[in-house]
Every structure is written in structure tokens, then in C-alpha cells.
Design an enzyme around this catalytic site. Structure first.
Site, mmCIF file in Angstrom:
data_model
loop_
_atom_site.group_PDB
_atom_site.id
_atom_site.type_symbol
_atom_site.label_atom_id
_atom_site.label_comp_id
_atom_site.label_asym_id
_atom_site.label_seq_id
_atom_site.Cartn_x
_atom_site.Cartn_y
_atom_site.Cartn_z
ATOM 1 N N VAL A 13 -4.548 -17.724 -3.443
ATOM 2 C CA VAL A 13 -3.546 -16.657 -3.601
ATOM 3 C C VAL A 13 -3.226 -15.915 -2.310
ATOM 4 O O VAL A 13 -2.056 -15.693 -1.981
ATOM 5 C CB VAL A 13 -3.970 -15.611 -4.679
ATOM 6 C CG1 VAL A 13 -3.710 -16.143 -6.060
ATOM 7 C CG2 VAL A 13 -5.391 -15.159 -4.506
ATOM 8 N N MET A 14 -4.244 -15.552 -1.543
ATOM 9 C CA MET A 14 -4.012 -14.729 -0.354
ATOM 10 C C MET A 14 -3.303 -15.520 0.749
ATOM 11 O O MET A 14 -2.308 -15.075 1.326
ATOM 12 C CB MET A 14 -5.334 -14.166 0.174
ATOM 13 C CG MET A 14 -5.925 -13.080 -0.688
ATOM 14 S SD MET A 14 -4.893 -11.608 -0.760
ATOM 15 C CE MET A 14 -5.119 -10.919 0.868
ATOM 16 N N ASN A 103 -12.526 -11.560 3.758
ATOM 17 C CA ASN A 103 -13.354 -10.352 3.700
ATOM 18 C C ASN A 103 -14.732 -10.631 4.285
ATOM 19 O O ASN A 103 -15.742 -10.596 3.584
ATOM 20 C CB ASN A 103 -13.508 -9.885 2.253
ATOM 21 C CG ASN A 103 -12.468 -8.853 1.886
ATOM 22 O OD1 ASN A 103 -11.866 -8.219 2.755
ATOM 23 N ND2 ASN A 103 -12.263 -8.682 0.591
ATOM 24 N N SER A 129 -5.640 -5.722 3.541
ATOM 25 C CA SER A 129 -5.768 -5.048 2.243
ATOM 26 C C SER A 129 -4.443 -5.036 1.512
ATOM 27 O O SER A 129 -3.386 -4.986 2.120
ATOM 28 C CB SER A 129 -6.251 -3.614 2.441
ATOM 29 O OG SER A 129 -6.295 -2.978 1.177
ATOM 30 N N GLY A 131 -4.327 -6.923 -1.685
ATOM 31 C CA GLY A 131 -4.367 -7.980 -2.694
ATOM 32 C C GLY A 131 -3.237 -8.973 -2.502
ATOM 33 O O GLY A 131 -2.604 -9.018 -1.441
ATOM 34 N N LYS A 183 -12.104 -2.406 7.573
ATOM 35 C CA LYS A 183 -11.707 -2.883 6.237
ATOM 36 C C LYS A 183 -12.841 -2.635 5.238
ATOM 37 O O LYS A 183 -12.608 -2.254 4.086
ATOM 38 C CB LYS A 183 -11.363 -4.375 6.292
ATOM 39 C CG LYS A 183 -11.164 -5.041 4.920
ATOM 40 C CD LYS A 183 -9.939 -4.523 4.234
ATOM 41 C CE LYS A 183 -9.622 -4.984 2.833
ATOM 42 N NZ LYS A 183 -10.318 -6.001 2.163
ATOM 43 N N HIS A 186 -12.803 0.994 4.416
ATOM 44 C CA HIS A 186 -11.626 1.195 3.553
ATOM 45 C C HIS A 186 -12.006 0.879 2.110
ATOM 46 O O HIS A 186 -11.704 1.645 1.188
ATOM 47 C CB HIS A 186 -10.483 0.288 4.034
ATOM 48 C CG HIS A 186 -9.388 0.091 3.024
ATOM 49 N ND1 HIS A 186 -9.539 -0.737 1.929
ATOM 50 C CD2 HIS A 186 -8.151 0.626 2.914
ATOM 51 C CE1 HIS A 186 -8.443 -0.702 1.208
ATOM 52 N NE2 HIS A 186 -7.576 0.108 1.788
ATOM 53 N N ASN A 187 -12.655 -0.232 1.887
ATOM 54 C CA ASN A 187 -13.027 -0.612 0.520
ATOM 55 C C ASN A 187 -14.066 0.354 -0.066
ATOM 56 O O ASN A 187 -14.044 0.643 -1.257
ATOM 57 C CB ASN A 187 -13.577 -2.041 0.490
ATOM 58 C CG ASN A 187 -12.474 -3.079 0.618
ATOM 59 O OD1 ASN A 187 -11.402 -2.784 1.133
ATOM 60 N ND2 ASN A 187 -12.734 -4.288 0.175
ATOM 61 N N GLU A 190 -12.249 3.254 -1.174
ATOM 62 C CA GLU A 190 -11.540 2.870 -2.407
ATOM 63 C C GLU A 190 -12.469 3.011 -3.621
ATOM 64 O O GLU A 190 -12.065 3.525 -4.664
ATOM 65 C CB GLU A 190 -11.061 1.421 -2.234
ATOM 66 C CG GLU A 190 -10.360 0.808 -3.413
ATOM 67 C CD GLU A 190 -10.069 -0.678 -3.138
ATOM 68 O OE1 GLU A 190 -9.525 -1.006 -2.063
ATOM 69 O OE2 GLU A 190 -10.415 -1.517 -3.993
HETATM 70 P P1 NBP Z 1 -10.767 -17.561 -2.372
HETATM 71 O O1 NBP Z 1 -11.669 -16.523 -1.827
HETATM 72 O O2 NBP Z 1 -10.797 -17.813 -3.831
HETATM 73 O O3 NBP Z 1 -11.041 -18.929 -1.591
HETATM 74 C C1 NBP Z 1 -10.364 -20.107 -1.951
HETATM 75 C C2 NBP Z 1 -9.915 -20.851 -0.726
HETATM 76 O O4 NBP Z 1 -11.056 -21.182 0.113
HETATM 77 C C3 NBP Z 1 -9.256 -22.159 -1.075
HETATM 78 O O5 NBP Z 1 -8.198 -22.392 -0.180
HETATM 79 C C4 NBP Z 1 -10.394 -23.156 -0.877
HETATM 80 O O6 NBP Z 1 -9.961 -24.472 -0.657
HETATM 81 C C5 NBP Z 1 -11.022 -22.599 0.340
HETATM 82 N N1 NBP Z 1 -12.361 -23.138 0.648
HETATM 83 C C6 NBP Z 1 -13.552 -22.948 0.028
HETATM 84 BR BR1 NBP Z 1 -13.770 -21.998 -1.514
HETATM 85 N N2 NBP Z 1 -14.574 -23.581 0.602
HETATM 86 C C7 NBP Z 1 -14.031 -24.213 1.666
HETATM 87 C C8 NBP Z 1 -14.564 -25.041 2.656
HETATM 88 N N3 NBP Z 1 -15.871 -25.312 2.702
HETATM 89 N N4 NBP Z 1 -13.727 -25.551 3.577
HETATM 90 C C9 NBP Z 1 -12.408 -25.270 3.536
HETATM 91 N N5 NBP Z 1 -11.833 -24.473 2.619
HETATM 92 C C10 NBP Z 1 -12.629 -23.940 1.682
HETATM 93 O O7 NBP Z 1 -9.245 -17.256 -1.939
HETATM 94 P P2 NBP Z 1 -8.418 -15.884 -1.949
HETATM 95 O O8 NBP Z 1 -8.669 -15.075 -3.172
HETATM 96 O O9 NBP Z 1 -7.030 -16.281 -1.591
HETATM 97 O O10 NBP Z 1 -9.037 -15.073 -0.728
HETATM 98 C C11 NBP Z 1 -9.065 -15.579 0.600
HETATM 99 C C12 NBP Z 1 -9.815 -14.616 1.476
HETATM 100 O O11 NBP Z 1 -9.127 -13.364 1.476
HETATM 101 C C13 NBP Z 1 -11.231 -14.305 0.983
HETATM 102 O O12 NBP Z 1 -12.080 -14.157 2.081
HETATM 103 C C14 NBP Z 1 -11.080 -13.003 0.258
HETATM 104 O O13 NBP Z 1 -12.267 -12.251 0.242
HETATM 105 C C15 NBP Z 1 -10.010 -12.326 1.094
HETATM 106 N N6 NBP Z 1 -9.241 -11.318 0.398
HETATM 107 C C16 NBP Z 1 -8.848 -11.486 -0.870
HETATM 108 C C17 NBP Z 1 -8.102 -10.494 -1.511
HETATM 109 C C18 NBP Z 1 -7.628 -10.696 -2.906
HETATM 110 O O14 NBP Z 1 -7.047 -9.750 -3.454
HETATM 111 N N7 NBP Z 1 -7.828 -11.873 -3.513
HETATM 112 C C19 NBP Z 1 -7.746 -9.341 -0.825
HETATM 113 C C20 NBP Z 1 -8.142 -9.210 0.500
HETATM 114 C C21 NBP Z 1 -8.887 -10.193 1.101
HETATM 115 P P3 NBP Z 1 -9.746 -25.488 -1.894
HETATM 116 O O15 NBP Z 1 -8.387 -25.173 -2.428
HETATM 117 O O16 NBP Z 1 -9.841 -26.819 -1.269
HETATM 118 O O17 NBP Z 1 -10.829 -25.217 -2.898
#
Ligand code: NBP
Length: 474
Positions: A13-14, A103, A129, A131, A183, A186-187, A190
Site C-alpha cells: 500500500v505505501m 518505519n 507519516s 498512512g 518519526k 511523532h508516533n 500520536e
Molecule cells: P508492508 O510493511 O506490509 O510490507 C510489504 C512489502 O514488503 C511488500 O512489497 C513485500 O514484497 C515486501 N517485502 C517483504 Br514483507 N519481505 C521482503 C524481502 N525479504 N525482500 C523484498 N521485499 C520484501 O508494506 P506497507 O504497509 O506498504 O509498508 C511499507 C513500509 O512503510 C513499512 O516499513 C511500514 O512500516 C511503513 N509505513 C507504513 C504505513 C502504513 O500506514 N501502512 C505508514 C507509514 C510507514 P512482496 O509483495 O513480494 O511480499
């Protein structure tokens, strides 16, 4: 071959939304994901939004980036981030930049930055930040890393960040792990903000006897004043919502067990290491933790307490508003204290006012209030605490009776309000002439000969407690 200005690997998603945001702003963006299906889906669904250069392999992805290369990693924080760095770093050249938008813990970012710096690669740990919506429409962006890397990345990041009064919610925070540190705090803030709002709701319900829909109206009113913020706005929405299946207020059908993930806990752990009192954030983390201990709560349900009749007077909601505002000032003062302490410990030279400025939009704690914090740091950049800023000191003075009444009412009728209570205790601790820490020092000297200092002369002293109780210099 067409080249991309920037690349994003990790298209959950991000990453997907960040890549779309870049493309929508006219930046050709290379896209890559471990599982190629995600890359394909992104281009199929959103390819019309801008120029996407999909790549199935790391080599093709890197080859499609203009130099110096800008590569954004948006994968699950922790081991996956290291795995992706290990995969891509050998394909890069000195001067290239890896942006980690996940994160990550700031200590991991410091480690990665140091290792990649040795190879001439800029590692830019970046807090993002807001989402998934923020990533698409404009997040608050907190990049760390070298000043040199910000020269190349800043214009792009500022372009896709949220804007408030034309100012982008993005600035260079400081070297190495500074961005992820900010960051993290910040959290933590929050967490504290959300806990104080939750306590306000609980008191309006159980002390003032209001129904959720009525409380939603109270929050809507508050959102037109000094508490105006995204969190107050969505609180009103959640409280006004009715469960379609039962017809009950939505808030009454949700299991009352909250989760606490990494960053709130890290904020408190780091504060303990730095010796910074962040009681408001800690109580917020603990409040979620208590809620999640179902067995403990079940075993304790019949313990005695006061009858929970309504106890609020007609003006109780106004008192809660004042208590909330005062406690919120304390929460932010504690968070900014932690940022200043981290900045001093790691030599980051973080501009606190600039942090308040980039949190005004895009992120979860965005609020009118942050303009006040920016102004406070503008007036006195080296102030040891926000509490003494003219505006905040006046608000805290004005809240005195209400704040104390709210905390006392909560205690009297048995409604837990740890956020309000710890904020008030912090406030009273800071303004006290003398603290009982003097007695603590005496006890420590008694049982452990830990020594103490005196108010009337320099040096360390020890009293011979087991002997004739004369005082010796140590
Ligand atoms: P996720 O945190 O759910 O991670 C999924 C992604 O990581 C997919 O692209 C997946 O690839 C990849 N991945 C994994 Br799991 N293991 C891997 C590996 N060994 N090698 C390569 N790719 C790998 O995704 P997200 O929710 O989009 O968040 C991304 C980052 O942003 C995180 O660090 C999160 O903490 C941070 N963040 C999220 C939010 C939010 O609201 N969700 C907000 C702010 C920051 P695949 O598709 O091949 O499984």
C-alpha cells in the site's frame, strides 16, 4: 532508453501510493517489487496517472534510474529492509542514494547509514507519516541522511509532500538516523494525543452522562476551536457512527482491546535511555497494554470501587476541553524534549520549530496547535520546555481549576484517566519548589551509601547511618 528520476521498490500500500504520487507530479518513476505481480498490477491499474517504468529484476530497475540514482525502499521494516539493501547496494555507485521510507528503528538506520557511507552511498532514513492516503495525496516527510543527499532529493520529496499555507511538510531533519528518530517521537506523541482524546470521551460518557452521538457533537464543536485537528475530527466521525448490524453506537460493538506496535514502545524505551520523562506517551502505551490483558481484566472485574454515577456539572464538557488542551501541551512538550535530547546525544542539530512546521499537514497529528508550537520555537529556539511559552503558559494557567477538577472527578468516580493524571503530575513536578527526590536521595544514601549533594555547599556527602550519623565528604 527512457530513464526514471526516482525508483520505488516495495509496492504494497505505501510504496504503490508513493510511486503514484511521484508519477502524478510528473516524475517518471521506476517501480519494482519482490513479487512481480504487484508491479504489473500497479501499472495495469494506474499506468495512466504518469510515467511508470516497471522492472522485474533488480538489475533492470537500477539500470532504469538516472544518475545519481535515487532509490526508495518501501518494504516491511527490519530484516526485509536489510535484505533489500544487500540486494541493491552492489548494483549502485558512489553518490547514489537509498531512501528507506519504512518505519525503521533509528538505531538500525544509523547502522545502515554508516555501512553504506563507507561505500560512498547515501543512506537516507526517512520518516513518512499519513498512512496510505497520505502517501498518495501528500504525506509529512522527515528525511535524515546527509545534507548533500537532501540537495538531490529535497525538491522531489517537497513536491509530493503535503502543503500548508504553501509550505511543504518536508525538510531535512538532520544526519543519519535523525529522520526516523523524529518519526518515532511523532508516533509516540500520536499515542498520547489519542489516549487523551479517549479519556475525554470516557469522562464525557461516564461523568457527564452523555451518549456517543452527543459526545460526537462535543468533539465537532471542539474541532472549530483551538483543538482543531485531524484526530478530533475523526473522533467525532467514529463516535457518530452506528453499527449497521445491531443499530448500536459503533464504539459499543468494538472490542475494547487496543494494539501497541513498535514506534510508541520505541519512543518510551528511547526516552528511558536518554533519561527524558515522557509520562504521557508511556501511559498511552501502557493504557493500550492494559486493555489487551483480557485475563487480568476479567480476574479483576469484581474488585471494589466507587459507584459510577454521573458526577459532572453542567459545565463539565468545557472543563474536559481545558484539561485536554493542557494535557496535550504537556504531551507535546515531552515529545519535543525527547527530540532535543536525541539531537544533543547524536549531534543532529534538529530544528524543533521546523519539525512542528512539517507536522502541520499530511500526518496523523496534524493540527492547528502545531502553528503555536512553531511560533513558540520561533520566539525562543533554545527554550528548555514549551510549557513556559507565553501562549502555552497562559492556557495552562487558565486550565488550572478545570484540569484539577477533571482529574479529581475521574479518581472519585473510578474512571481511569492516566493520561490526564500523569500530565498534571508532570506539570506540578516541574513547577515545584522542592521535590521529594531529596528524601529519595537520603534513602539511597542510607541503604547503599550512594551519597548526596547539599543545597548549601558543593561536593558529595555521605552520612554514617550505621554509626554516629556524622556527615563525611566522599
Ligand atoms: P508492508 O510493511 O506490509 O510490507 C510489504 C512489502 O514488503 C511488500 O512489497 C513485500 O514484497 C515486501 N517485502 C517483504 Br514483507 N519481505 C521482503 C524481502 N525479504 N525482500 C523484498 N521485499 C520484501 O508494506 P506497507 O504497509 O506498504 O509498508 C511499507 C513500509 O512503510 C513499512 O516499513 C511500514 O512500516 C511503513 N509505513 C507504513 C504505513 C502504513 O500506514 N501502512 C505508514 C507509514 C510507514 P512482496 O509483495 O513480494 O511480499
Amino acid at each position: 532508453m527512457e530513464t526514471a528520476r526516482i525508483g520505488v521498490t516495495g509496492l504494497a500500500v505505501m510504496g504503490r501510493n508513493l510511486a503514484r504520487n511521484l508519477a502524478r507530479h510528473g516524475h517518471p518513476v521506476a517501480v519494482h517489487n519482490r513479487t512481480a505481480a504487484r508491479t504489473k498490477a500497479l501499472v495495469e491499474e494506474f499506468g495512466g496517472e504518469g510515467t511508470f517504468l516497471p522492472a522485474e529484476t533488480a538489475e533492470r530497475f537500477v539500470a532504469s534510474l538516472e544518475r545519481p540514482r535515487r532509490l526508495v525502499i518501501m518494504v516491511k521494516a527490519g530484516a526485509p529492509t536489510d535484505a533489500v539493501i544487500d540486494e541493491f547496494a552492489p548494483l549502485l555507485e558512489p553518490g547514489d542514494m537509498i531512501v528507506d521510507g519504512g518505519n525503521a528503528h533509528f538505531a538500525d538506520t544509523r547502522r545502515r547509514e554508516a555501512a553504506l557511507r563507507e561505500r560512498g552511498i547515501h543512506f537516507v532514513g526517512t520518516g513518512i507519516s499519513g498512512g496510505e492516503e497520505g502517501a498518495l495525496h501528500g504525506p509529512s516527510i522527515m528525511p535524515g541522511g546527509s545534507a548533500e543527499s537532501y540537495e538531490a532529493l529535497g525538491p522531489l520529496l517537497e513536491d509530493i509532500a503535503a502543503k500548508v499555507d504553501g509550505t511543504p511538510c518536508c525538510t531535512h531533519v538532520g544526519p543519519d538516523g535523525a529522520g526516523h528518530f523524529v518519526k518515532m517521537v511523532h508516533n509516540g506523541i500520536e499515542y498520547s494525543d489519542m489516549q487523551l482524546i479517549a479519556e475525554s470521551y470516557d469522562l464525557l460518557r461516564h461523568a457527564a452522562g452523555l451518549a456517543p452521538a452527543e459526545i460526537a457533537e462535543v468533539f465537532r464543536t471542539w474541532n472549530t476551536g483551538r483543538l482543531e485537528s485531524y484526530l478530533i475530527e475523526i473522533t467525532a466521525e467514529v463516535l457518530a457512527h452506528t453499527d449497521a448490524a445491531t443499530g448500536k453506537p459503533f464504539v459499543d460493538v468494538v472490542l475494547d482491546q487496543a494494539e501497541q506496535k513498535g514506534t510508541g514502545r520505541w519512543t518510551v524505551q528511547t526516552a528511558l535511555d536518554l533519561g527524558v520523562p515522557v509520562g504521557g506517551i508511556a501511559e498511552a502505551v501502557f493504557a493500550r497494554s492494559v486493555s489487551g490483558h483480557a485475563d487480568l481484566r476479567e480476574a479483576s472485574r469484581n474488585l471494589p470501587g466507587p459507584a459510577r454515577g454521573t458526577a459532572g456539572d453542567a459545565g463539565f464538557a468545557d472543563k474536559v476541553e481545558k484539561a485536554l488542551y493542557a494535557s496535550k501541551i504537556v504531551a507535546y512538550a515531552q515529545g519535543f524534549h525527547e527530540i532535543q535530547a536525541g539531537s544533543a546525544e547524536y549531534g543532529w542539530d534538529i530544528d524543533s520549530g521546523a519539525m512542528a512546521t512539517i507536522w502541520r499537514g499530511g500526518c496523523i497529528i496534524r493540527a492547528r496547535f502545531l502553528d503555536r508550537i512553531r511560533a513558540a520555537y520561533e520566539a525562543d529556539p533554545s527554550t528548555p520546555t514549551l510549557l513556559t511559552d507565553d501562549h502555552f503558559a497562559e492556557a495552562l494557567g487558565d486550565a488550572q481549576d478545570a484540569w484539577r477538577d477533571v482529574v479529581a472527578t475521574a479518581a472519585r468516580i473510578g474512571v481511569p484517566a492516566p493520561g490526564f493524571a500523569t500530565a498534571l503530575a508532570y506539570y506540578d513536578s516541574l513547577r515545584a519548589d522542592r521535590l521529594p527526590a531529596a528524601l529519595t536521595q537520603g534513602q539511597r544514601d542510607f541503604f547503599g551509601a550512594h551519597t548526596y549533594r547539599r543545597v548549601d555547599r558543593d561536593g558529595s556527602f555521605h552520612t554514617l547511618w550505621g554509626g554516629d550519623r556524622t556527615e563525611v565528604t566522599s
